[in-house]
Design a protein around this motif. Structure first.
Motif, PDB file in Angstrom:
ATOM      1  N   LYS A 141       0.428  -1.163   0.048  1.00 19.49           N
ATOM      2  CA  LYS A 141      -0.183   0.108  -0.303  1.00 19.49           C
ATOM      3  C   LYS A 141       0.828   1.291  -0.179  1.00 19.49           C
ATOM      4  CE  LYS A 141      -4.309  -1.999   2.125  1.00 19.49           C
ATOM      5  NZ  LYS A 141      -5.400  -1.866   2.825  1.00 19.49           N
ATOM      6  N   LYS A 143       3.875   4.012  -1.522  1.00 16.54           N
ATOM      7  CA  LYS A 143       3.585   4.573  -3.103  1.00 16.54           C
ATOM      8  C   LYS A 143       5.592   4.476  -3.305  1.00 16.54           C
ATOM      9  CE  LYS A 143      -0.666   6.943  -3.028  1.00 16.54           C
ATOM     10  NZ  LYS A 143      -0.800   7.923  -2.177  1.00 16.54           N
ATOM     11  N   PRO A 148       1.698   5.388  -7.723  1.00 18.32           N
ATOM     12  CA  PRO A 148       1.202   5.548  -7.501  1.00 18.32           C
ATOM     13  C   PRO A 148       0.218   6.361  -6.589  1.00 18.32           C
ATOM     14  CG  PRO A 148       0.983   5.980  -9.754  1.00 18.32           C
ATOM     15  CD  PRO A 148       1.411   4.825  -9.269  1.00 18.32           C
ATOM     16  N   TYR A 149      -0.970   4.744  -6.861  1.00 15.66           N
ATOM     17  CA  TYR A 149      -1.968   4.209  -6.227  1.00 15.66           C
ATOM     18  C   TYR A 149      -1.430   3.392  -4.630  1.00 15.66           C
ATOM     19  CZ  TYR A 149      -3.802   7.463 -10.059  1.00 15.66           C
ATOM     20  OH  TYR A 149      -4.673   7.964 -11.007  1.00 15.66           O
ATOM     21  N   GLY A 150      -0.450   3.117  -4.751  1.00 14.77           N
ATOM     22  CA  GLY A 150       0.192   1.648  -3.630  1.00 14.77           C
ATOM     23  C   GLY A 150       0.351   0.553  -4.587  1.00 14.77           C
ATOM     24  N   ASN A 211       5.577   9.564   0.419  1.00 11.07           N
ATOM     25  CA  ASN A 211       4.196   8.636   1.311  1.00 11.07           C
ATOM     26  C   ASN A 211       4.178   8.892   2.449  1.00 11.07           C
ATOM     27  OD1 ASN A 211       3.419   5.934   0.531  1.00 11.07           O
ATOM     28  ND2 ASN A 211       6.466   5.591   0.194  1.00 11.07           N
TER      29      ASN A 211
END
Length: 275
Positions: A141, A143, A148-150, A211
């Motif tokens: 999870k 980044k 970019p979304y995890g 992050n």
């Protein structure tokens, strides 16, 4: 850093280093230098091998026999060195991506063979040199520029990986717990067989910023509370270890060493041919 350690272990004409402000790699490099200094090793009997990545620049700063190799292949080159000259203390410096992604196959088979090499992994949870892509140790999870979304991958535990593959000395410390890092590097170098020491580092430029982890100081302070020694695991309840990471010595055993076994085969062959 004491001037003696700098003079004895570094190519001072190449300093200061090029790592980003707040990067933990300089702390880990110093830990290796201090360990070597405290062991009072013959410089001519040491070879430091690195691959490609932020961590691998350390070989260029350290004043020993050094070899800067291709991406992921540091352990393969180190294996050749050790077989060709068993008297060398061969130390590999590698990053989490260099060692466990492109170099993962070399890592597990060096562990399996139990060749007498010390591999020190600078783990900053990211590909820092090439733009902040997520690596095999980037937590789920979290980044990266390529996530970019995890990150949806499950992260490798490098120490568990090495232990399961057959390494006979495995330990982990952090840039916060630097005295322990020095201790484990010394034990790894003295250990007969494949030793792996993971040094958990920080990358404020890519991992931390992407992050929203705060400054380099914040990242290092987080280690104080996040990492607990494996030796106290059985004394803690489930709530105490939730979201924690274990450090310490995970494995320390003796098994036949690869180069010694290899030369036994050579001797057997010579005797057979002389009959």
């Amino acid at each position: 850093m004491p001037s003696k350690i700098i003079k004895n272990n570094f190519r001072v004409d190449r300093l200061p280093h090029i790592w980003c402000p707040g990067c933990g790699h300089g702390i880990l490099m110093r830990a290796i230098a201090v360990a070597i200094e405290e062991l009072n090793l013959d410089k001519d009997k040491i070879c430091i091998v690195s691959g490609i990545g932020c961590s691998s620049r350390a070989a260029g700063y350290m004043d020993f026999n050094t070899l800067h190799t291709t991406h992921g292949r540091a352990i393969a080159f180190a294996t050749g060195l050790k077989v060709a000259n068993p008297d060398l203390k061969v130390i590999v410096i590698s990053g989490d991506g260099d060692a466990s992604a492109i170099g993962g196959n070399h890592l597990i088979h060096a562990c399996r063979r139990n060749i007498d090499i010390t591999t020190i992994i600078f783990n900053n949870n990211i590909y820092g040199m090439t733009g902040g892509q997520y690596s095999p140790t980037t937590p789920n999870k979290e980044k990266g520029t390529t996530a970019p979304y995890g990150n949806i991958d499950k992260a490798f535990d490098i120490c568990q990986l090495a232990s399961g593959a057959g390494a006979t000395y495995v330990a982990r410390s952090t840039v916060y717990h630097v005295n322990k890092m020095i201790e484990y590097v010394k034990k790894g170098i003295n250990h007969k067989g494949f030793s792996l020491v993971e040094g958990v580092s920080v990358c404020p430029t890519y991992y931390g910023r992407k992050n929203k982890k705060g400054s380099a100081v914040d990242l290092i302070k987080e280690m104080k509370d996040k990492f607990i020694d494996i030796s106290v695991k059985d004394k803690l309840n489930k709530d105490d270890i939730e979201n924690k990471v274990f450090m310490g010595e995970f494995k320390d055993i003796q098994e036949p060493e690869y180069v010694e076994e290899y030369f036994k085969i050579i001797d057997m062959f010579k005797k057979e041919m002389s009959v």
